[in-house]
Design a protein around this motif. Structure first.
Motif, PDB file in Angstrom:
ATOM      1  N   VAL A 170       0.060  -8.259  -2.950  1.00 41.03           N
ATOM      2  CA  VAL A 170      -0.403  -6.946  -2.496  1.00 41.03           C
ATOM      3  C   VAL A 170      -1.921  -7.021  -2.396  1.00 41.03           C
ATOM      4  CG1 VAL A 170      -0.617  -4.488  -3.067  1.00 41.03           C
ATOM      5  CG2 VAL A 170       1.510  -5.716  -3.584  1.00 41.03           C
TER       6      VAL A 170
ATOM      7  N   VAL B 105       1.558  -6.030   1.927  1.00 47.02           N
ATOM      8  CA  VAL B 105       2.589  -6.146   0.896  1.00 47.02           C
ATOM      9  C   VAL B 105       3.554  -7.224   1.363  1.00 47.02           C
ATOM     10  CG1 VAL B 105       4.419  -5.023  -0.421  1.00 47.02           C
ATOM     11  CG2 VAL B 105       2.392  -3.706   0.257  1.00 47.02           C
TER      12      VAL B 105
ATOM     13  N   VAL C 242       5.018   0.554  -4.248  1.00 52.65           N
ATOM     14  CA  VAL C 242       3.608   0.331  -4.553  1.00 52.65           C
ATOM     15  C   VAL C 242       2.990   1.701  -4.822  1.00 52.65           C
ATOM     16  CG1 VAL C 242       1.428  -0.641  -3.748  1.00 52.65           C
ATOM     17  CG2 VAL C 242       3.600  -1.666  -3.019  1.00 52.65           C
TER      18      VAL C 242
ATOM     19  N   VAL D  89      -3.914   0.175   0.838  1.00 47.30           N
ATOM     20  CA  VAL D  89      -3.153  -1.074   0.754  1.00 47.30           C
ATOM     21  C   VAL D  89      -2.867  -1.556   2.170  1.00 47.30           C
ATOM     22  CG1 VAL D  89      -1.030  -2.169  -0.053  1.00 47.30           C
ATOM     23  CG2 VAL D  89      -2.150  -0.418  -1.457  1.00 47.30           C
TER      24      VAL D  89
ATOM     25  N   VAL E 206       3.438  -2.021  -9.061  1.00 45.60           N
ATOM     26  CA  VAL E 206       4.315  -2.629  -8.057  1.00 45.60           C
ATOM     27  C   VAL E 206       5.668  -2.891  -8.714  1.00 45.60           C
ATOM     28  CG1 VAL E 206       4.630  -4.493  -6.402  1.00 45.60           C
ATOM     29  CG2 VAL E 206       2.322  -3.740  -6.982  1.00 45.60           C
TER      30      VAL E 206
END
Length: 351
Positions: free
Chosen positions: A254, A245, A341, A242, A293
């Motif tokens: 995201v 965010v 997340v 990731v 999330v």
């Protein structure tokens, strides 16, 4: 547009009707043939602005909405976050009338990737709308076109704040999957009002009409980036990296990528055949975006942001985006404790 042409335009004078006709002809000739048809929950592509249209539009100013953005959005988001809405939202006040109905774009509110526009539909004869459930109403066609090339998703619905008056509210939410929402001009086109009968499943046209409005997309982006460095999250598709965010009072985003899929997802990807219609519930694309999330408020309340999420996934580079507007709420970031997340929890500090 060269200087000579600009000088020519500055010497010309048009009536309001002439300006409107010029814009309509240019929009039909340049924009509408490449616009996809969208229904109540639009997903589509938008096109670049045409310089000549922008020049003609700048010659005439529309009506100015006299209220506050929070007044316009009160039917959608309530009155708890009026200060934030007035800070980052903007009133519009642009109208069009047909079939005895005036449609007014009241206000706009958004962030870098998410957008809300609220409209009011007014019966010109003063009669009430007389609908049991406003969410059974829909336009036959409804499109909000931005100066954005790329994919988008979103939703739309009606709200009848006061059943006894002659007005009803309509909100459009749009999230762009790639790039950013550009500030500039936008066009809303709506036609025909229909009502859905939940008992029979029938959709009946109740008003035949067409409404077209142009307005400015201008508001303050108050989103914050919560990641200092990429983090890894385990999903049904494999281990995702990731890289972004973002959170705002309006929505979230995201994004990231997979170095590789797990064996099951890779087999699904190898055998996947694109089909028209609704995406299967267990497709490799959905697996890529299936990243949990959760937003935790300082009050202890948790909000599953996946409820509001759409997004995109690219099989070639295994990248994905998960994003969306909050459906019926605005959140003060000072009231948010953290975003989780997958198994990674990120504290939220409003800027």
């Amino acid at each position: 547009m060269n200087k000579e042409y600009k000088d020519m335009l500055s010497e010309l004078h048009f009536s309001e009707e002439q300006k409107e006709n010029m814009v309509d002809r240019l929009m039909r000739a340049q924009l509408e043939p490449v616009q996809p048809k969208k229904r109540r929950r639009p997903i589509g592509r938008t096109v670049a602005a045409i310089a000549a249209v922008a020049a003609v539009m700048s010659m005439g100013a529309g009506a100015v909405y006299s209220g506050l953005a929070s007044d316009a959005f009160s039917a959608i988001f309530g009155t708890e976050q009026t200060e934030i809405i007035d800070k980052i939202g903007k009133p519009l006040g642009v109208s069009d009338t047909d079939a005895g109905i005036t449609v007014t774009a009241d206000a706009i509110l958004g962030d870098e990737h998410n957008l809300n526009v609220v409209f009011t539909l007014t019966r010109d004869d003063g009669s009430s709308w007389d609908v049991t459930d406003a969410k059974t109403l829909s336009f036959g066609e409804a499109t909000v076109s931005l100066n954005h090339l790329g994919g988008s998703h979103g939703g739309a619905w009606f709200v009848d704040e006061d059943p006894d008056d002659n007005q009803i509210q309509y909100v459009e939410q749009i999230t762009v999957d790639d790039g950013s929402i550009p500030m500039g001009s936008a066009k809303a086109s709506m036609s025909d009002l229909t009502v859905y009968d939940s008992q029979t499943g029938d959709v009946q046209q109740v008003i035949e009409g067409s409404w077209n409005l142009r307005f400015d997309v201008q508001y303050e982006d108050s989103s914050v980036e919560l990641l200092a460095d990429p983090v890894q999250v385990v999903t049904d598709a494999g281990t995702a990296t990731v890289t972004e965010v973002r959170l705002s009072p309006v929505g979230f985003r995201v994004s990231g990528y997979y170095e590789a899929f797990n064996a099951e997802t890779q087999q699904m990807a190898d055998n996947y055949e694109a089909t028209s219609g609704r995406e299967p519930d267990d497709s490799p694309f959905r697996r890529m975006r299936d990243v949990p999330v959760v937003m935790t408020l300082k009050s202890g309340e948790t909000v599953d942001l996946g409820t509001y999420a759409g997004g995109s996934a690219n099989m070639s580079d295994r990248s994905f985006t998960l994003s969306g507007c909050y459906e019926s709420a605005i959140y003060n970031l000072d009231d948010v404790q953290s975003i989780t997340v997958g198994e990674v929890t990120l504290p939220v500090t409003a800027q």
